[in-house]
Design a protein around this motif. Structure first.
Motif, PDB file in Angstrom:
ATOM      1  N   LEU A 121       0.842  -1.181   0.000  1.00  0.00           N
ATOM      2  CA  LEU A 121       0.000   0.000   0.000  1.00  0.00           C
ATOM      3  C   LEU A 121       0.885   1.241   0.000  1.00  0.00           C
ATOM      4  N   THR A 122       0.345   2.331  -0.525  1.00  0.00           N
ATOM      5  CA  THR A 122       1.082   3.583  -0.589  1.00  0.00           C
ATOM      6  C   THR A 122       0.391   4.635   0.250  1.00  0.00           C
ATOM      7  N   ARG A 123       1.144   5.278   1.119  1.00  0.00           N
ATOM      8  CA  ARG A 123       0.579   6.375   1.899  1.00  0.00           C
ATOM      9  C   ARG A 123       0.360   7.572   0.987  1.00  0.00           C
ATOM     10  N   ASN A 124      -0.811   8.165   1.104  1.00  0.00           N
ATOM     11  CA  ASN A 124      -1.212   9.180   0.139  1.00  0.00           C
ATOM     12  C   ASN A 124      -0.810  10.589   0.527  1.00  0.00           C
ATOM     13  N   VAL A 125      -0.731  10.878   1.812  1.00  0.00           N
ATOM     14  CA  VAL A 125      -0.490  12.258   2.241  1.00  0.00           C
ATOM     15  C   VAL A 125       0.637  12.318   3.254  1.00  0.00           C
ATOM     16  N   THR A 126       1.246  13.484   3.359  1.00  0.00           N
ATOM     17  CA  THR A 126       2.286  13.718   4.349  1.00  0.00           C
ATOM     18  C   THR A 126       1.650  14.257   5.629  1.00  0.00           C
ATOM     19  N   ALA A 127       2.076  13.709   6.756  1.00  0.00           N
ATOM     20  CA  ALA A 127       1.590  14.189   8.051  1.00  0.00           C
ATOM     21  C   ALA A 127       2.703  14.042   9.074  1.00  0.00           C
ATOM     22  N   ALA A 128       2.490  14.561  10.263  1.00  0.00           N
ATOM     23  CA  ALA A 128       3.526  14.530  11.286  1.00  0.00           C
ATOM     24  C   ALA A 128       3.820  13.106  11.740  1.00  0.00           C
ATOM     25  N   VAL A 129       5.058  12.872  12.134  1.00  0.00           N
ATOM     26  CA  VAL A 129       5.459  11.561  12.646  1.00  0.00           C
ATOM     27  C   VAL A 129       4.737  11.286  13.956  1.00  0.00           C
ATOM     28  N   ASN A 130       4.277  10.055  14.128  1.00  0.00           N
ATOM     29  CA  ASN A 130       3.668   9.655  15.392  1.00  0.00           C
ATOM     30  C   ASN A 130       4.019   8.207  15.665  1.00  0.00           C
ATOM     31  N   ALA A 131       4.986   7.994  16.546  1.00  0.00           N
ATOM     32  CA  ALA A 131       5.445   6.645  16.837  1.00  0.00           C
ATOM     33  C   ALA A 131       4.431   5.850  17.649  1.00  0.00           C
ATOM     34  N   ASN A 132       3.345   6.496  18.077  1.00  0.00           N
ATOM     35  CA  ASN A 132       2.354   5.806  18.900  1.00  0.00           C
ATOM     36  C   ASN A 132       1.218   5.191  18.083  1.00  0.00           C
ATOM     37  N   LEU A 133       1.173   5.465  16.790  1.00  0.00           N
ATOM     38  CA  LEU A 133       0.070   4.953  15.970  1.00  0.00           C
ATOM     39  C   LEU A 133       0.485   3.648  15.307  1.00  0.00           C
ATOM     40  N   MET A 134      -0.164   2.561  15.697  1.00  0.00           N
ATOM     41  CA  MET A 134       0.109   1.252  15.129  1.00  0.00           C
ATOM     42  C   MET A 134      -1.015   0.886  14.163  1.00  0.00           C
ATOM     43  N   ILE A 135      -0.640   0.441  12.957  1.00  0.00           N
ATOM     44  CA  ILE A 135      -1.603   0.013  11.945  1.00  0.00           C
ATOM     45  C   ILE A 135      -1.559  -1.507  11.845  1.00  0.00           C
ATOM     46  N   TYR A 136      -2.733  -2.134  11.863  1.00  0.00           N
ATOM     47  CA  TYR A 136      -2.839  -3.589  11.804  1.00  0.00           C
ATOM     48  C   TYR A 136      -3.586  -4.010  10.540  1.00  0.00           C
ATOM     49  N   VAL A 137      -3.233  -5.179  10.000  1.00  0.00           N
ATOM     50  CA  VAL A 137      -3.990  -5.765   8.899  1.00  0.00           C
ATOM     51  C   VAL A 137      -4.472  -7.154   9.322  1.00  0.00           C
ATOM     52  N   ARG A 138      -5.749  -7.411   9.062  1.00  0.00           N
ATOM     53  CA  ARG A 138      -6.374  -8.701   9.371  1.00  0.00           C
ATOM     54  C   ARG A 138      -7.170  -9.181   8.163  1.00  0.00           C
ATOM     55  N   GLY A 139      -7.386 -10.482   8.087  1.00  0.00           N
ATOM     56  CA  GLY A 139      -8.210 -11.043   7.027  1.00  0.00           C
ATOM     57  C   GLY A 139      -9.690 -10.889   7.327  1.00  0.00           C
ATOM     58  N   LEU A 140     -10.477 -10.735   6.273  1.00  0.00           N
ATOM     59  CA  LEU A 140     -11.933 -10.637   6.418  1.00  0.00           C
ATOM     60  C   LEU A 140     -12.598 -11.992   6.214  1.00  0.00           C
TER      61      LEU A 140
ATOM     62  N   TRP B   9      -8.945  -7.856   3.015  1.00  0.00           N
ATOM     63  CA  TRP B   9      -8.331  -7.467   4.282  1.00  0.00           C
ATOM     64  C   TRP B   9      -8.953  -6.200   4.824  1.00  0.00           C
ATOM     65  N   ILE B  10      -8.757  -5.994   6.126  1.00  0.00           N
ATOM     66  CA  ILE B  10      -9.187  -4.762   6.779  1.00  0.00           C
ATOM     67  C   ILE B  10      -8.012  -4.182   7.553  1.00  0.00           C
ATOM     68  N   LEU B  11      -7.808  -2.880   7.415  1.00  0.00           N
ATOM     69  CA  LEU B  11      -6.760  -2.172   8.141  1.00  0.00           C
ATOM     70  C   LEU B  11      -7.384  -1.354   9.261  1.00  0.00           C
ATOM     71  N   THR B  12      -6.842  -1.528  10.463  1.00  0.00           N
ATOM     72  CA  THR B  12      -7.318  -0.800  11.628  1.00  0.00           C
ATOM     73  C   THR B  12      -6.130  -0.137  12.323  1.00  0.00           C
ATOM     74  N   ALA B  13      -6.410   0.772  13.255  1.00  0.00           N
ATOM     75  CA  ALA B  13      -5.345   1.492  13.949  1.00  0.00           C
ATOM     76  C   ALA B  13      -5.532   1.399  15.453  1.00  0.00           C
ATOM     77  N   LYS B  14      -4.410   1.499  16.166  1.00  0.00           N
ATOM     78  CA  LYS B  14      -4.429   1.565  17.622  1.00  0.00           C
ATOM     79  C   LYS B  14      -3.584   2.750  18.049  1.00  0.00           C
ATOM     80  N   GLN B  15      -4.247   3.719  18.683  1.00  0.00           N
ATOM     81  CA  GLN B  15      -3.577   4.947  19.099  1.00  0.00           C
ATOM     82  C   GLN B  15      -3.037   4.793  20.510  1.00  0.00           C
ATOM     83  N   GLY B  16      -1.756   5.099  20.689  1.00  0.00           N
ATOM     84  CA  GLY B  16      -1.133   4.929  21.987  1.00  0.00           C
ATOM     85  C   GLY B  16      -1.112   6.171  22.832  1.00  0.00           C
TER      86      GLY B  16
END
Length: 206
Positions: free
Chosen positions: A75-94, A167-174
């Motif tokens: 996958l390609t990230r579409n936009v530039t945004a600030a760095v955040n080491a607390n944001l974890m992205i997960y991928v799971r099967g549907l 697949w589904i992509l979800t996020a976990k904010q720390g």
């Protein structure tokens, strides 16, 4: 699909139809199937929960009667945004069928709801196992993310291709800071930014 050698193929927007759409608790009945981006944001933020779904139409024919050795979703990230080491992205099967032009936070298809809104049920909507994950730290737009989805594809290979739902992509904010990750979808004009799937396989009996 594009066969690179006797045991590898790649699927992308040039050789197959790709279904992808974001779903959000903010607008639970709105379909985003024509959007050029898919947002991923944690439910803990004040701006609501966003998730993104993706699947490749040619997968079932491509892996039928074959054994998947490895599979990677790009996958390609579409936009530039600030760095955040607390944001974890997960991928799971549907687990459940969904339609790009109909899927919403509430429904997988028109008139057929997810068991739990946001494809949240791990018995009927999605698998509980995390296939791969990454920490959002890249500040450069258009950077590729390589996600290992082998174990899910192995549930769908051989004669079990009916198991494939994408697949589904979800996020976990720390932290309390609101950040999100945004992927390019197949509607993005520049095809190099579109989702890609690379699969290594063996033919049946090999």
């Amino acid at each position: 699909y594009q066969v690179l050698n006797s045991c590898e193929f790649r699927l992308n927007d040039e050789n197959t139809s790709i279904d992808d759409a974001q779903i959000t608790s903010v607008n639970p009945t709105t379909n985003y199937g024509t959007g050029i981006t898919g947002l991923v944001r944690d439910t803990n933020t004040t701006l609501g929960d966003y998730q993104t779904l993706v699947k490749f139409d040619a997968v079932k024919d491509s892996i039928y009667n074959r054994t998947v050795a490895s599979a990677n979703l790009y996958l390609t990230r579409n936009v530039t945004a600030a760095v955040n080491a607390n944001l974890m992205i997960y991928v799971r099967g549907l687990r459940r069928n969904w339609v790009e032009s109909q899927v919403t936070w509430n429904n997988a298809t028109t008139g057929i709801p997810w068991t739990t809104a946001g494809a949240g049920d791990v018995t009927n909507d999605r698998y509980s196992d995390i296939l791969d994950s990454f920490v959002y730290t890249d500040t450069a737009a258009n950077g590729f993310v390589d996600l290992n989805v082998t174990s899910y594809m192995q549930l769908c290979d051989g004669t079990d291709t009916a198991n494939y739902k994408g697949w589904i992509l979800t996020a976990k904010q720390g932290s309390a800071t609101t950040f999100s990750w945004t992927a390019s979808t197949s509607e993005e004009v520049l095809q190099l930014r579109n989702p890609q799937l690379h699969v290594n396989y063996c033919s049946a009996g090999a």
